[in-house]
Design an enzyme around this catalytic site. Structure first.
Site, PDB file in Angstrom:
ATOM      1  N   TYR A  26       3.628   3.554  -2.964  1.00 20.13           N
ATOM      2  CA  TYR A  26       2.955   3.930  -1.723  1.00 20.13           C
ATOM      3  C   TYR A  26       1.718   3.086  -1.402  1.00 20.13           C
ATOM      4  CZ  TYR A  26       6.041   7.899  -2.251  1.00 20.13           C
ATOM      5  OH  TYR A  26       7.151   8.682  -2.407  1.00 20.13           O
ATOM      6  N   HIS A 101       7.836   6.205   7.426  1.00 16.93           N
ATOM      7  CA  HIS A 101       7.725   6.284   5.959  1.00 16.93           C
ATOM      8  C   HIS A 101       7.061   5.028   5.437  1.00 16.93           C
ATOM      9  CE1 HIS A 101      10.351   9.797   5.688  1.00 16.93           C
ATOM     10  NE2 HIS A 101      11.098   9.204   6.601  1.00 16.93           N
TER      11      HIS A 101
END
Length: 155
Positions: A26, A101
């Site tokens: 991430y 995302h």
């Protein structure tokens, strides 16, 4: 659409841990960094930015966007793969929805390959880290502007 459009950017569970949770997937940017990026990318639009770890709260935020927003960007996180209730809430919207995302779910575990949100989203932006949000914001506002111009022409 008002002179200053309103964009909701909604974030699901665990995104409050950006920068510390699995940074190899991430990244190291925090949710505050992502919010600032969205506000810059919105180019003067009002950005309403929320994050919650609770499914019902996320659904309430979708309901709020239904009444107050011109467009919606949503990173449903894990709820995208599990929540029919979130899908049902998103189905009530008449504004453009863009799914976002940080990572590319299609390149990850098999259970992440299906998103309920994708069924109602105008498009999906994924795999570009925080730039996914920038692209999603621009796309959602562009779609809202097209929609507004089409409505103006029909009057």
């Amino acid at each position: 659409m008002p002179d200053r459009p309103v964009l909701y950017v909604l974030n699901g569970p665990n995104l409050n841990l950006l920068g510390v949770r699995e940074p190899e997937i991430y990244g190291r940017e925090t949710l505050a960094d992502v919010q600032a990026l969205c506000e810059r990318a919105a180019d003067g639009a009002t950005v309403v930015f929320h994050q919650t770890n609770h499914e019902g709260v996320l659904i309430d935020q979708v309901h709020e966007a239904r009444e107050k927003a011109d467009a919606l960007v949503i990173n449903p996180a894990g709820y995208g793969h599990t929540s029919v209730a979130l899908l049902d809430a998103l189905k009530t919207l008449t504004i453009p929805v863009v799914e976002c995302h940080l990572s590319n779910p299609a390149a990850r575990e098999r259970f992440r390959h299906r998103s309920y949100v994708s069924a109602v989203a105008a498009g999906v932006v994924s795999g570009f880290g925080p730039m996914s949000y920038e692209l999603a914001v621009k796309a959602a506002l562009g779609l809202a502007q097209e929609r507004s111009q089409a409505a103006d022409r029909s009057v």
